[in-house]
Design a protein around this motif. Structure first.
Motif, PDB file in Angstrom:
ATOM      1  N   TYR A  20      47.759  67.648 -85.104  1.00 56.00           N
ATOM      2  CA  TYR A  20      47.883  68.458 -83.902  1.00 56.00           C
ATOM      3  C   TYR A  20      46.532  68.640 -83.205  1.00 56.00           C
ATOM      4  O   TYR A  20      46.448  68.678 -81.975  1.00 56.00           O
ATOM      5  N   ALA A  21      45.473  68.741 -84.001  1.00 52.39           N
ATOM      6  CA  ALA A  21      44.149  68.937 -83.398  1.00 52.39           C
ATOM      7  C   ALA A  21      43.745  67.758 -82.526  1.00 52.39           C
ATOM      8  O   ALA A  21      43.036  67.927 -81.528  1.00 52.39           O
ATOM      9  N   SER A  22      44.207  66.555 -82.889  1.00 52.55           N
ATOM     10  CA  SER A  22      43.841  65.372 -82.105  1.00 52.55           C
ATOM     11  C   SER A  22      44.485  65.389 -80.720  1.00 52.55           C
ATOM     12  O   SER A  22      44.016  64.700 -79.811  1.00 52.55           O
ATOM     13  N   GLN A  23      45.553  66.164 -80.564  1.00 52.78           N
ATOM     14  CA  GLN A  23      46.266  66.233 -79.288  1.00 52.78           C
ATOM     15  C   GLN A  23      45.943  67.499 -78.506  1.00 52.78           C
ATOM     16  O   GLN A  23      46.300  67.612 -77.336  1.00 52.78           O
ATOM     17  N   ALA A  24      45.290  68.458 -79.171  1.00 54.13           N
ATOM     18  CA  ALA A  24      45.064  69.755 -78.537  1.00 54.13           C
ATOM     19  C   ALA A  24      43.965  69.673 -77.479  1.00 54.13           C
ATOM     20  O   ALA A  24      42.997  68.918 -77.620  1.00 54.13           O
ATOM     21  N   THR A  25      44.107  70.440 -76.437  1.00 56.72           N
ATOM     22  CA  THR A  25      43.089  70.491 -75.391  1.00 56.72           C
ATOM     23  C   THR A  25      42.042  71.566 -75.665  1.00 56.72           C
ATOM     24  O   THR A  25      40.951  71.526 -75.100  1.00 56.72           O
ATOM     25  N   ASP A  26      42.361  72.520 -76.521  1.00 55.94           N
ATOM     26  CA  ASP A  26      41.428  73.599 -76.824  1.00 55.94           C
ATOM     27  C   ASP A  26      41.379  73.809 -78.338  1.00 55.94           C
ATOM     28  O   ASP A  26      42.383  74.182 -78.957  1.00 55.94           O
ATOM     29  N   LEU A  27      40.219  73.554 -78.931  1.00 56.24           N
ATOM     30  CA  LEU A  27      40.042  73.747 -80.374  1.00 56.24           C
ATOM     31  C   LEU A  27      39.155  74.949 -80.663  1.00 56.24           C
ATOM     32  O   LEU A  27      38.619  75.081 -81.766  1.00 56.24           O
ATOM     33  N   ASP A  28      38.963  75.823 -79.678  1.00 55.71           N
ATOM     34  CA  ASP A  28      38.154  77.040 -79.837  1.00 55.71           C
ATOM     35  C   ASP A  28      36.706  76.713 -80.166  1.00 55.71           C
ATOM     36  O   ASP A  28      36.038  77.458 -80.905  1.00 55.71           O
ATOM     37  N   LEU A  29      36.191  75.622 -79.618  1.00 54.42           N
ATOM     38  CA  LEU A  29      34.837  75.180 -79.901  1.00 54.42           C
ATOM     39  C   LEU A  29      33.979  75.078 -78.650  1.00 54.42           C
ATOM     40  O   LEU A  29      32.787  74.802 -78.743  1.00 54.42           O
ATOM     41  N   SER A  30      34.585  75.315 -77.485  1.00 55.06           N
ATOM     42  CA  SER A  30      33.862  75.126 -76.231  1.00 55.06           C
ATOM     43  C   SER A  30      33.032  76.355 -75.881  1.00 55.06           C
ATOM     44  O   SER A  30      33.404  77.493 -76.204  1.00 55.06           O
ATOM     45  N   PHE A  31      31.897  76.121 -75.187  1.00 56.11           N
ATOM     46  CA  PHE A  31      31.076  77.210 -74.685  1.00 56.11           C
ATOM     47  C   PHE A  31      31.320  77.467 -73.194  1.00 56.11           C
ATOM     48  O   PHE A  31      30.569  78.206 -72.563  1.00 56.11           O
ATOM     49  N   ALA A  32      32.330  76.854 -72.627  1.00 54.37           N
ATOM     50  CA  ALA A  32      32.611  77.069 -71.214  1.00 54.37           C
ATOM     51  C   ALA A  32      33.137  78.494 -70.985  1.00 54.37           C
ATOM     52  O   ALA A  32      33.970  78.976 -71.759  1.00 54.37           O
ATOM     53  N   PRO A  33      32.660  79.178 -69.948  1.00 58.42           N
ATOM     54  CA  PRO A  33      31.571  78.764 -69.058  1.00 58.42           C
ATOM     55  C   PRO A  33      30.231  78.858 -69.780  1.00 58.42           C
ATOM     56  O   PRO A  33      29.959  79.829 -70.490  1.00 58.42           O
ATOM     57  N   ALA A  34      29.406  77.837 -69.614  1.00 58.81           N
ATOM     58  CA  ALA A  34      28.156  77.738 -70.357  1.00 58.81           C
ATOM     59  C   ALA A  34      27.188  78.844 -69.959  1.00 58.81           C
ATOM     60  O   ALA A  34      27.106  79.232 -68.785  1.00 58.81           O
ATOM     61  N   PRO A  35      26.445  79.385 -70.923  1.00 61.23           N
ATOM     62  CA  PRO A  35      25.398  80.342 -70.584  1.00 61.23           C
ATOM     63  C   PRO A  35      24.246  79.650 -69.866  1.00 61.23           C
ATOM     64  O   PRO A  35      24.152  78.414 -69.871  1.00 61.23           O
ATOM     65  N   ASP A  36      23.386  80.424 -69.289  1.00 64.05           N
ATOM     66  CA  ASP A  36      22.177  79.893 -68.666  1.00 64.05           C
ATOM     67  C   ASP A  36      21.131  79.767 -69.778  1.00 64.05           C
ATOM     68  O   ASP A  36      20.374  80.694 -70.058  1.00 64.05           O
ATOM     69  N   TYR A  37      21.112  78.609 -70.424  1.00 58.22           N
ATOM     70  CA  TYR A  37      20.234  78.428 -71.585  1.00 58.22           C
ATOM     71  C   TYR A  37      18.780  78.676 -71.230  1.00 58.22           C
ATOM     72  O   TYR A  37      18.063  79.406 -71.928  1.00 58.22           O
ATOM     73  N   GLY A  38      18.317  78.064 -70.163  1.00 54.35           N
ATOM     74  CA  GLY A  38      16.934  78.263 -69.763  1.00 54.35           C
ATOM     75  C   GLY A  38      16.667  79.677 -69.286  1.00 54.35           C
ATOM     76  O   GLY A  38      15.578  80.217 -69.503  1.00 54.35           O
ATOM     77  N   GLY A  39      17.662  80.294 -68.658  1.00 51.15           N
ATOM     78  CA  GLY A  39      17.487  81.654 -68.165  1.00 51.15           C
ATOM     79  C   GLY A  39      17.212  82.656 -69.272  1.00 51.15           C
ATOM     80  O   GLY A  39      16.455  83.619 -69.081  1.00 51.15           O
ATOM     81  N   ILE A  40      17.801  82.434 -70.453  1.00 48.69           N
ATOM     82  CA  ILE A  40      17.540  83.314 -71.597  1.00 48.69           C
ATOM     83  C   ILE A  40      16.060  83.252 -71.952  1.00 48.69           C
ATOM     84  O   ILE A  40      15.402  84.275 -72.166  1.00 48.69           O
ATOM     85  N   ALA A  41      15.528  82.031 -72.033  1.00 53.25           N
ATOM     86  CA  ALA A  41      14.120  81.843 -72.403  1.00 53.25           C
ATOM     87  C   ALA A  41      13.188  82.361 -71.315  1.00 53.25           C
ATOM     88  O   ALA A  41      12.118  82.910 -71.617  1.00 53.25           O
ATOM     89  N   ALA A  42      13.578  82.206 -70.073  1.00 56.16           N
ATOM     90  CA  ALA A  42      12.750  82.692 -68.969  1.00 56.16           C
ATOM     91  C   ALA A  42      12.664  84.213 -68.988  1.00 56.16           C
ATOM     92  O   ALA A  42      11.584  84.794 -68.816  1.00 56.16           O
ATOM     93  N   ALA A  43      13.794  84.869 -69.214  1.00 53.80           N
ATOM     94  CA  ALA A  43      13.809  86.332 -69.228  1.00 53.80           C
ATOM     95  C   ALA A  43      13.028  86.891 -70.404  1.00 53.80           C
ATOM     96  O   ALA A  43      12.317  87.891 -70.285  1.00 53.80           O
ATOM     97  N   ALA A  44      13.146  86.247 -71.563  1.00 58.89           N
ATOM     98  CA  ALA A  44      12.526  86.787 -72.769  1.00 58.89           C
ATOM     99  C   ALA A  44      11.057  86.396 -72.906  1.00 58.89           C
ATOM    100  O   ALA A  44      10.257  87.183 -73.421  1.00 58.89           O
TER     101      ALA A  44
END
Length: 567
Positions: free
Chosen positions: A504-528
């Protein structure tokens, strides 16, 4: 007043510990006072580096030790700080990283009987039955300091364990009243507290292995962490050139062999296919490797002769482990290879056989490099191969690369293609989040180096990036961090599909592994930490963005986060 805390700081200096990565708490007034007193009176103490996250603190010590070979100290707060070391304890233990962990403990008196007696409510809550037991399974040594009278000897005994192969973390806990207690200064003769000398292989074993490799048709060496000692790599290069032996890295955490060497046959990880060099080998020498192959996917033939040399040949901390070698030897990799090389040089070698073997492996190596070059060609899609090839052009002899790409481990190693030992590292463990702290540790160990950390988006989140980039700016340890954004955790997806390829996992569209919507990776480092933040979201941006990133890093001396949105 000269206290137990003063004695511990002196002992760390005697061990040539330069840094203490600290997260202080209510159990540490004696340390705070002892450091302040030393500074006021001009006495040396290890440099204190404030770490808002304990796992980051230990990861910094991990990276520092990998680059320098020198153990540092981490100071944490009671059982809470001990638990917050989290996966970094696993990484240090599995990667054999020498580090001293010092933890306070709740006061043992509550009526003011001793200096340091309980005076805060939290000290009842943080008192647990077996604080040392939280990490005992990962430590080379653990103990509780009960008096300042012999505390220096306990520190030095612990560091003997940490610095003697198989190296690893050590843990001392000490109560607040003990830290505060007045103590007598103690002179230590450090010549009596050296680590145990590394173990040689011995002449009979060295000659046996040299002869086995020399007479084999397809001799192969497999290693994983030999490159922790660059001198061992040089011996291995000479041995492979002399005898025409192929070299395969398995799950490498160091540069164990130059990638441009004719005998280099690549690196294997969780590859789903049989490695051809491993399949055809008739003699396999496994040296300093925890996972030389995965039997369900790739393994030597049933007729191959397997020999094993390791500092820890029984893998004493691994409940399930065996490769069924025909002979196994406990020895230091550098000493063993020097002995095997010396024995091989005294043999009457079959020149035709050596040439045939060397030509065979050289052809395999050329074919591999041609495949890698094809993968680096511009197809208009942003790939890890293209990204790492461009990164390679910006690296110089002073560059260090830290690889925590997880599912992209092989591609990063392949396309950075390091040729010098001591220039590229992986954590050596299995708990994610090492690369951020380790990059700071690498920079502190080698201030002249250009440090680059390549991380998956999931690993980036694990690094506690706000703490990492705050520490980076506070202590002047800038680095370039490249975040491979493939929209979440790919490793669990690969694991699930490997076991259930048509489920079933091979056919599933959502495996609870996505980070969407993605965080602002660089923004975290810029702020801190005031890091510069750049994005690559198409192939054409590669050269311009990386050139800009290295200019900022080297000229402005501040960290840079490059988010690479993979195609």
């Amino acid at each position: 007043m000269y206290t137990t805390a003063t004695a511990i700081l002196e002992a760390l200096l005697e061990q040539e510990v330069e840094y203490a990565f600290v997260n202080l708490g209510s159990d540490h007034p004696a340390f705070v006072e002892a450091v302040a007193e030393a500074r006021a009176l001009g006495r040396p103490v290890p440099r204190m580096v404030t770490c808002p996250n304990e796992m980051v603190a230990l990861s910094i010590a991990h990276g520092y030790a990998q680059v320098s070979g020198r153990a540092q100290a981490v100071i944490v707060h009671v059982e809470c700080g001990t638990q917050s070391l989290a996966g970094a304890v696993h990484n240090a233990a599995k990667a054999r990283i020498p580090v001293m962990i010092l933890a306070g403990s709740s006061p043992v008196t509550q009526q003011g009987e001793m200096t340091g007696s309980r005076n805060e409510f939290i000290q009842w809550i943080q008192d647990v039955h077996d604080q040392r037991g939280l990490v005992r399974g990962y430590m080379r040594y653990d103990n509780e300091v009960r008096t300042g009278a012999n505390v220096k000897q306990l520190v030095h005994r612990a560091m003997q364990f940490a610095r003697t192969d198989p190296k690893g973390p050590v843990y001392l806990m000490v109560g607040r009243e003990v830290l505060e207690a007045e103590s007598e200064p103690c002179a230590i003769d450090m010549d009596r507290w050296r680590p145990v000398d590394p173990m040689p292989l011995g002449l009979p074993a060295a000659r046996f292995l040299a002869e086995a490799l020399a007479r084999a048709r397809r001799p192969l060496v497999v290693t994983s962490y030999l490159g922790r000692n660059p001198a061992a790599v040089r011996h291995l290069e000479r041995l492979c050139a002399l005898l025409g032996v192929g070299l395969l890295e398995s799950v490498p955490s160091y540069v164990n062999f130059p990638h441009n060497h004719p005998m280099y046959l690549g690196n294997q990880w969780n590859n789903a296919h049989q490695n051809p060099a491993l399949a055809e080998a008739d003699v396999v020498l496994v040296i300093e490797s925890d996972v030389p192959w995965i039997p369900t996917k790739s393994r030597p033939s049933d007729t191959a002769q397997i020999y094993h040399v390791d500092i820890d040949p029984l893998k004493e901390q691994m409940p399930l482990w065996y490769i069924e070698p025909h002979r196994s030897f406990r020895a230091d990799g550098e000493l063993a290879l020097a002995e095997i090389l010396d024995a091989a040089q005294s043999l009457d070698l079959d020149a035709g056989l050596v040439t045939e073997r060397a030509d065979h492996y050289a052809r395999m190596g050329r074919a591999r490099r041609q495949q890698l070059a094809q993968a680096e060609e511009d197809t208009g899609v942003l790939t890890v191969a293209r990204l790492m090839a461009e990164l390679r052009h910006h690296l110089d002899e002073q560059s260090l690369v830290l690889n925590e790409g997880i599912t992209n481990y092989p591609s990063i190693f392949d396309h950075v293609a390091p040729s010098r030992p001591g220039t590229m590292f992986a954590s050596g463990g299995g708990s994610l989040g090492w690369n951020g702290g380790a990059a700071i540790g690498a920079k502190l160990a080698r201030p002249d180096a250009t440090v680059v950390a390549v991380t998956g988006d999931g690993s980036y989140m694990f690094t506690a990036p706000s703490s990492v980039h705050w520490i980076s700016r506070r202590y002047g340890a800038p680095f370039l961090q490249i975040v491979l954004n493939n929209d979440g955790w790919n490793a669990p997806r690969h694991s699930a599909l490997a076991i259930h390829p048509t489920g079933y996992a091979s056919q599933a569209t959502d495996l609870d592994l996505s980070f969407a919507p993605a965080p602002d990776y660089g923004g975290i480092a810029a702020a801190a930490g005031g890091a510069a933040t750049l994005v690559i979201d198409r192939n054409g941006d590669l050269e311009r963005v990386l050139a800009q990133a290295f200019t900022i890093l080297r000229c402005e001396r501040r960290s840079v986060v490059v988010e690479a949105r993979l195609g």
